[in-house]
Design a protein around this motif. Structure first.
Motif, PDB file in Angstrom:
ATOM      1  N   LEU A  53      -6.824   4.881  -4.883  1.00  0.00           N
ATOM      2  CA  LEU A  53      -6.112   3.797  -4.201  1.00  0.00           C
ATOM      3  C   LEU A  53      -4.816   3.530  -4.957  1.00  0.00           C
ATOM      4  O   LEU A  53      -4.832   3.228  -6.155  1.00  0.00           O
ATOM      5  CB  LEU A  53      -6.976   2.538  -4.157  1.00  0.00           C
ATOM      6  N   ASP A  54      -3.694   3.620  -4.271  1.00  0.00           N
ATOM      7  CA  ASP A  54      -2.371   3.538  -4.881  1.00  0.00           C
ATOM      8  C   ASP A  54      -1.613   2.374  -4.253  1.00  0.00           C
ATOM      9  O   ASP A  54      -1.353   2.364  -3.047  1.00  0.00           O
ATOM     10  CB  ASP A  54      -1.638   4.870  -4.636  1.00  0.00           C
ATOM     11  N   VAL A  55      -1.282   1.358  -5.065  1.00  0.00           N
ATOM     12  CA  VAL A  55      -0.560   0.189  -4.558  1.00  0.00           C
ATOM     13  C   VAL A  55       0.556  -0.182  -5.527  1.00  0.00           C
ATOM     14  O   VAL A  55       0.548   0.223  -6.695  1.00  0.00           O
ATOM     15  CB  VAL A  55      -1.489  -1.037  -4.362  1.00  0.00           C
ATOM     16  N   THR A  56       1.501  -0.967  -5.050  1.00  0.00           N
ATOM     17  CA  THR A  56       2.542  -1.541  -5.893  1.00  0.00           C
ATOM     18  C   THR A  56       2.414  -3.056  -5.847  1.00  0.00           C
ATOM     19  O   THR A  56       2.459  -3.657  -4.768  1.00  0.00           O
ATOM     20  CB  THR A  56       3.945  -1.116  -5.431  1.00  0.00           C
ATOM     21  N   LEU A  57       2.229  -3.656  -7.013  1.00  0.00           N
ATOM     22  CA  LEU A  57       2.126  -5.104  -7.141  1.00  0.00           C
ATOM     23  C   LEU A  57       3.520  -5.697  -7.321  1.00  0.00           C
ATOM     24  O   LEU A  57       4.329  -5.181  -8.090  1.00  0.00           O
ATOM     25  CB  LEU A  57       1.262  -5.461  -8.354  1.00  0.00           C
ATOM     26  N   HIS A  58       3.779  -6.784  -6.600  1.00  0.00           N
ATOM     27  CA  HIS A  58       5.050  -7.503  -6.719  1.00  0.00           C
ATOM     28  C   HIS A  58       4.756  -8.885  -7.292  1.00  0.00           C
ATOM     29  O   HIS A  58       4.000  -9.666  -6.716  1.00  0.00           O
ATOM     30  CB  HIS A  58       5.726  -7.633  -5.354  1.00  0.00           C
ATOM     31  N   ASP A  59       5.356  -9.175  -8.454  1.00  0.00           N
ATOM     32  CA  ASP A  59       5.149 -10.462  -9.108  1.00  0.00           C
ATOM     33  C   ASP A  59       6.505 -10.973  -9.591  1.00  0.00           C
ATOM     34  O   ASP A  59       6.988 -10.583 -10.653  1.00  0.00           O
ATOM     35  CB  ASP A  59       4.179 -10.303 -10.277  1.00  0.00           C
ATOM     36  N   GLY A  60       7.141 -11.820  -8.794  1.00  0.00           N
ATOM     37  CA  GLY A  60       8.478 -12.268  -9.127  1.00  0.00           C
ATOM     38  C   GLY A  60       9.451 -11.102  -9.049  1.00  0.00           C
ATOM     39  O   GLY A  60       9.488 -10.364  -8.069  1.00  0.00           O
ATOM     40  N   ASP A  61      10.205 -10.919 -10.123  1.00  0.00           N
ATOM     41  CA  ASP A  61      11.158  -9.814 -10.168  1.00  0.00           C
ATOM     42  C   ASP A  61      10.525  -8.523 -10.668  1.00  0.00           C
ATOM     43  O   ASP A  61      11.179  -7.477 -10.665  1.00  0.00           O
ATOM     44  CB  ASP A  61      12.341 -10.175 -11.085  1.00  0.00           C
ATOM     45  N   ALA A  62       9.275  -8.583 -11.121  1.00  0.00           N
ATOM     46  CA  ALA A  62       8.619  -7.406 -11.689  1.00  0.00           C
ATOM     47  C   ALA A  62       7.783  -6.684 -10.639  1.00  0.00           C
ATOM     48  O   ALA A  62       7.219  -7.305  -9.727  1.00  0.00           O
ATOM     49  CB  ALA A  62       7.730  -7.812 -12.857  1.00  0.00           C
ATOM     50  N   SER A  63       7.718  -5.365 -10.767  1.00  0.00           N
ATOM     51  CA  SER A  63       6.845  -4.543  -9.924  1.00  0.00           C
ATOM     52  C   SER A  63       6.001  -3.658 -10.823  1.00  0.00           C
ATOM     53  O   SER A  63       6.450  -3.236 -11.893  1.00  0.00           O
ATOM     54  CB  SER A  63       7.669  -3.676  -8.965  1.00  0.00           C
ATOM     55  N   LEU A  64       4.786  -3.387 -10.380  1.00  0.00           N
ATOM     56  CA  LEU A  64       3.840  -2.607 -11.168  1.00  0.00           C
ATOM     57  C   LEU A  64       3.048  -1.716 -10.234  1.00  0.00           C
ATOM     58  O   LEU A  64       2.433  -2.200  -9.282  1.00  0.00           O
ATOM     59  CB  LEU A  64       2.898  -3.539 -11.943  1.00  0.00           C
ATOM     60  N   ARG A  65       3.056  -0.429 -10.488  1.00  0.00           N
ATOM     61  CA  ARG A  65       2.290   0.529  -9.678  1.00  0.00           C
ATOM     62  C   ARG A  65       0.879   0.629 -10.257  1.00  0.00           C
ATOM     63  O   ARG A  65       0.700   0.760 -11.476  1.00  0.00           O
ATOM     64  CB  ARG A  65       2.990   1.889  -9.725  1.00  0.00           C
ATOM     65  N   LEU A  66      -0.132   0.573  -9.406  1.00  0.00           N
ATOM     66  CA  LEU A  66      -1.528   0.665  -9.834  1.00  0.00           C
ATOM     67  C   LEU A  66      -2.226   1.794  -9.090  1.00  0.00           C
ATOM     68  O   LEU A  66      -2.123   1.880  -7.866  1.00  0.00           O
ATOM     69  CB  LEU A  66      -2.273  -0.642  -9.579  1.00  0.00           C
ATOM     70  N   LEU A  97       0.838  -1.201   0.000  1.00  0.00           N
ATOM     71  CA  LEU A  97       0.000   0.000   0.000  1.00  0.00           C
ATOM     72  C   LEU A  97       0.869   1.246   0.000  1.00  0.00           C
ATOM     73  O   LEU A  97       1.778   1.386   0.816  1.00  0.00           O
ATOM     74  CB  LEU A  97      -0.904   0.017   1.238  1.00  0.00           C
ATOM     75  N   ASN A  98       0.590   2.149  -0.939  1.00  0.00           N
ATOM     76  CA  ASN A  98       1.200   3.472  -0.952  1.00  0.00           C
ATOM     77  C   ASN A  98       0.204   4.475  -0.382  1.00  0.00           C
ATOM     78  O   ASN A  98      -0.994   4.165  -0.268  1.00  0.00           O
ATOM     79  CB  ASN A  98       1.582   3.853  -2.383  1.00  0.00           C
ATOM     80  N   PRO A  99       0.645   5.659   0.000  1.00  0.00           N
ATOM     81  CA  PRO A  99      -0.315   6.660   0.486  1.00  0.00           C
ATOM     82  C   PRO A  99      -1.414   6.907  -0.548  1.00  0.00           C
ATOM     83  O   PRO A  99      -1.136   7.021  -1.744  1.00  0.00           O
ATOM     84  CB  PRO A  99       0.551   7.915   0.684  1.00  0.00           C
ATOM     85  N   GLU A 100      -2.657   6.931  -0.073  1.00  0.00           N
ATOM     86  CA  GLU A 100      -3.761   7.146  -1.011  1.00  0.00           C
ATOM     87  C   GLU A 100      -3.642   8.523  -1.668  1.00  0.00           C
ATOM     88  O   GLU A 100      -3.074   9.454  -1.092  1.00  0.00           O
ATOM     89  CB  GLU A 100      -5.104   7.031  -0.283  1.00  0.00           C
ATOM     90  N   LEU A 101      -4.173   8.623  -2.875  1.00  0.00           N
ATOM     91  CA  LEU A 101      -4.150   9.901  -3.592  1.00  0.00           C
ATOM     92  C   LEU A 101      -5.370  10.709  -3.147  1.00  0.00           C
ATOM     93  O   LEU A 101      -6.356  10.861  -3.865  1.00  0.00           O
ATOM     94  CB  LEU A 101      -4.146   9.667  -5.095  1.00  0.00           C
TER      95      LEU A 101
END
Length: 292
Positions: free
Chosen positions: A145-158, A123-127
């Motif tokens: 709603l601001d989150v960072t997804l971790h999937d293996g070596d990849a990261s994705l901000r949503l 969880l990142n600070p909400e916008l």
């Protein structure tokens, strides 16, 4: 009589067979990402003072129908809009299969995420700046709603958003119909994108934008002026809205644009029901990404 092949010859054939048949590299599992506005999904009684009189009041059967479509959707990440609380979302998304995150806004129409286990997010600070309402306004707007997804070596901000309604395709100079509020919110999203440009993080912005965005829309051009973006709904009409352009969008930025699987845009309609009443006035919109 033909000579019998030696053991070494047979082993060589097996090794050759394995080398030919096995893929040279492991293919990444596609990640299905969806946005779904659930049209005032709440368990509150119909006489709750925080609920408008004209919203859908769902029966247990209606919730089971929605649950059916949630299972049929079979998505990995679902951005939710117009959901009251975690329990309401868990009626649709089995807690043994999905974890649910809801933003802690003191309103009924909240945004959230349903995340297929064992995927995990930070969880990142909400916008909170997206709520451009006055401090003592009777009705507040939704934060992002601001989150960072971790999937293996990849990261994705949503970033999950649900923006102000009423300015679906009016010109940029329009000073009524909620347009000034929507323009403010787009400016805040633009600043968020600039931050992602600085940190280089692949990102997705998804949700109900309440705007029929196309590449030449002034608001989309405003976002594109600072960053190269992929509007995945560009060039398509929504089968859920009688052929009108989408207001639910999935926008990709930075290297996430390269992860988009071509022609993966899908809209799940409510074909299993004769009547849409009791379901939602929005259909789930999805794309697939191939994360490295």
């Amino acid at each position: 009589m033909h000579p019998r092949p030696s053991l070494l010859w047979m082993l060589g054939r097996v090794v050759l067979f394995l080398c030919v048949c096995l893929p040279t590299e492991v293919q990444a599992h596609p990640l299905k990402i969806t946005t779904w506005n659930l049209d005032w999904l709440t368990d509150r009684p119909s006489d709750d003072p925080d609920l408008p009189a004209d919203i859908p009041h769902r029966s247990d059967h209606d919730r089971e129908r929605l649950r059916h479509y949630a299972q049929k959707l079979n998505s990995d990440i679902i951005a939710l809009q117009e959901v009251d609380d975690t329990l309401s979302a868990e009626h649709l998304f089995d807690p043994s299969l999905y974890s649910v995150i809801m933003i802690p806004d003191p309103i009924v129409q909240r945004v959230g995420l349903a995340i297929r286990r064992p995927l995990n997010v930070t969880l990142n600070p909400e916008l909170s700046a997206l709520d451009v309402s006055r401090p003592h306004a009777q009705h507040h707007l939704r934060a992002g709603l601001d989150v960072t997804l971790h999937d293996g070596d990849a990261s994705l901000r949503l970033l999950v958003v649900h923006l102000k309604a009423g300015c679906w395709e009016r010109p940029l100079a329009e000073r009524k119909h909620s347009c000034p509020t929507l323009y403010q919110q787009f400016h805040i999203i633009e600043n968020w994108i600039l931050d992602r440009q600085d940190d280089g993080m692949p990102f997705v912005i998804l949700g109900d934008f309440n705007r029929r965005l196309v590449p030449n829309d002034p608001l989309m051009k405003q976002l594109n002026s600072d960053a190269s973006l992929t509007l995945t709904t560009a060039g398509y009409a929504s089968p859920c809205r009688g052929g009108k352009r989408f207001i639910d969008h999935i926008i990709l930025g930075n290297s996430a644009q390269n992860w988009l699987i071509p022609d993966s845009l899908r809209v799940m309609t409510y074909r299993d029901d004769r009547s849409q009443k009791g379901l939602s006035d929005h259909c789930p919109v999805s794309v697939k990404l191939s994360l490295p």
